[in-house]
Write a protein that holds these residues in place. Sequence first.
Motif, PDB file in Angstrom:
ATOM      1  N   GLU A  51       2.184   6.951  -6.117  1.00  0.00           N
ATOM      2  CA  GLU A  51       0.866   7.459  -5.749  1.00  0.00           C
ATOM      3  C   GLU A  51      -0.065   6.411  -5.146  1.00  0.00           C
ATOM      4  O   GLU A  51      -1.065   6.773  -4.528  1.00  0.00           O
ATOM      5  N   LEU A  52       0.284   5.113  -5.285  1.00  0.00           N
ATOM      6  CA  LEU A  52      -0.640   4.098  -4.790  1.00  0.00           C
ATOM      7  C   LEU A  52       0.053   2.991  -3.996  1.00  0.00           C
ATOM      8  O   LEU A  52      -0.300   2.754  -2.841  1.00  0.00           O
ATOM      9  N   LEU A  53       1.031   2.319  -4.597  1.00  0.00           N
ATOM     10  CA  LEU A  53       1.566   1.130  -3.945  1.00  0.00           C
ATOM     11  C   LEU A  53       2.451   1.441  -2.739  1.00  0.00           C
ATOM     12  O   LEU A  53       2.329   0.787  -1.698  1.00  0.00           O
ATOM     13  N   ASP A  54       3.329   2.418  -2.863  1.00  0.00           N
ATOM     14  CA  ASP A  54       4.166   2.772  -1.714  1.00  0.00           C
ATOM     15  C   ASP A  54       3.356   3.337  -0.548  1.00  0.00           C
ATOM     16  O   ASP A  54       3.591   2.968   0.609  1.00  0.00           O
ATOM     17  N   PRO A  55       2.406   4.256  -0.796  1.00  0.00           N
ATOM     18  CA  PRO A  55       1.624   4.764   0.337  1.00  0.00           C
ATOM     19  C   PRO A  55       0.865   3.682   1.093  1.00  0.00           C
ATOM     20  O   PRO A  55       0.620   3.817   2.297  1.00  0.00           O
ATOM     21  N   LEU A  56       0.480   2.598   0.402  1.00  0.00           N
ATOM     22  CA  LEU A  56      -0.259   1.524   1.061  1.00  0.00           C
ATOM     23  C   LEU A  56       0.663   0.437   1.612  1.00  0.00           C
ATOM     24  O   LEU A  56       0.173  -0.523   2.218  1.00  0.00           O
ATOM     25  N   GLY A  57       1.958   0.579   1.418  1.00  0.00           N
ATOM     26  CA  GLY A  57       2.901  -0.431   1.853  1.00  0.00           C
ATOM     27  C   GLY A  57       3.561  -0.115   3.179  1.00  0.00           C
ATOM     28  O   GLY A  57       3.126   0.784   3.916  1.00  0.00           O
ATOM     29  N   PRO A  58       4.626  -0.854   3.507  1.00  0.00           N
ATOM     30  CA  PRO A  58       5.343  -0.621   4.761  1.00  0.00           C
ATOM     31  C   PRO A  58       5.815   0.829   4.851  1.00  0.00           C
ATOM     32  O   PRO A  58       6.361   1.376   3.890  1.00  0.00           O
ATOM     33  N   ASN A  59       5.592   1.431   5.988  1.00  0.00           N
ATOM     34  CA  ASN A  59       6.004   2.817   6.258  1.00  0.00           C
ATOM     35  C   ASN A  59       5.264   3.843   5.415  1.00  0.00           C
ATOM     36  O   ASN A  59       5.637   5.024   5.405  1.00  0.00           O
ATOM     37  N   GLY A  60       4.221   3.426   4.667  1.00  0.00           N
ATOM     38  CA  GLY A  60       3.440   4.373   3.890  1.00  0.00           C
ATOM     39  C   GLY A  60       2.473   5.147   4.763  1.00  0.00           C
ATOM     40  O   GLY A  60       2.083   4.692   5.848  1.00  0.00           O
ATOM     41  N   ASN A  61       2.053   6.314   4.287  1.00  0.00           N
ATOM     42  CA  ASN A  61       1.109   7.132   5.059  1.00  0.00           C
ATOM     43  C   ASN A  61      -0.346   6.844   4.716  1.00  0.00           C
ATOM     44  O   ASN A  61      -1.255   7.463   5.269  1.00  0.00           O
ATOM     45  N   ARG A  62      -0.576   5.894   3.789  1.00  0.00           N
ATOM     46  CA  ARG A  62      -1.900   5.429   3.374  1.00  0.00           C
ATOM     47  C   ARG A  62      -2.715   6.499   2.636  1.00  0.00           C
ATOM     48  O   ARG A  62      -3.911   6.347   2.428  1.00  0.00           O
ATOM     49  N   VAL A  63      -2.064   7.578   2.219  1.00  0.00           N
ATOM     50  CA  VAL A  63      -2.713   8.621   1.424  1.00  0.00           C
ATOM     51  C   VAL A  63      -2.409   8.331  -0.044  1.00  0.00           C
ATOM     52  O   VAL A  63      -1.246   8.301  -0.446  1.00  0.00           O
ATOM     53  N   PHE A  64      -3.430   8.132  -0.852  1.00  0.00           N
ATOM     54  CA  PHE A  64      -3.198   7.588  -2.191  1.00  0.00           C
ATOM     55  C   PHE A  64      -4.128   8.192  -3.232  1.00  0.00           C
ATOM     56  O   PHE A  64      -5.133   8.843  -2.916  1.00  0.00           O
TER      57      PHE A  64
END
Length: 227
Positions: free
Chosen positions: A94-107
């Motif tokens: 819900e937080l780290l992957d969306p803000l990481g590489p290839n994430g959609n930045r929705v968190f």
Amino acid sequence: MTPERARLLEALAELILAVDRPHPVRVAVDGPDAAGKTILADELAPILGGSGRPIVRASIDGFHRPRRERLARGPESPEGYYRDSFDYAGLRTELLDPLGPNGNRVFLRRIFDYRQDEPAVAPTETAAIDSILLFDGVFLQRPELAGLWDFTIFVSVPFAETRRRAAVRDAILFGPSEAGEHRYAVRYVPGQEMYFDEVHPDYCADVVVLNENPDRPEVRLHPPLDS
């Protein structure tokens, strides 16, 4: 704020702003209970924000597991504190992957309200690509979170001092309590010792802040400057 602490904050901000990623920069502020992690992250936020970068503040407190799971090994179990307290899969999803590489930045900043012992009601947000996540908490360099931080700060304070601070803090919030001091002695500090033994977080972090005296903190970089 003392000049020494102001210089520390400026130095940390400079290091964080130098981290270049094609996605939001995810900063962990790790350390034992009552080391001063939340205060440090809260102090850094406006300094980093002054650069024009959007800041996302969040904490491990928003990613607890339900009480029945946290205390499944017993309320005094240090292993239960270390291994069962937090929802690392949820934090990642819900937080780290969306803000990481290839994430959609929705968190989500948080997913669980440990005080109410129920899922949190939190809005879905979208981070700007140049955002900085400032995330404070215990156990942030566990294997479950390896590779998910772009910069890691470890706030180092001797356990005797963290126990003293925790007793003072909890007495202010809840009144003097021998039970609270007992929990730190048998659950929280031994749980942190397990973390130190398994992960060596003070060695693995990018920066260690020696915070026994918050007015005159010291900083240690990894690798050392003379390496």
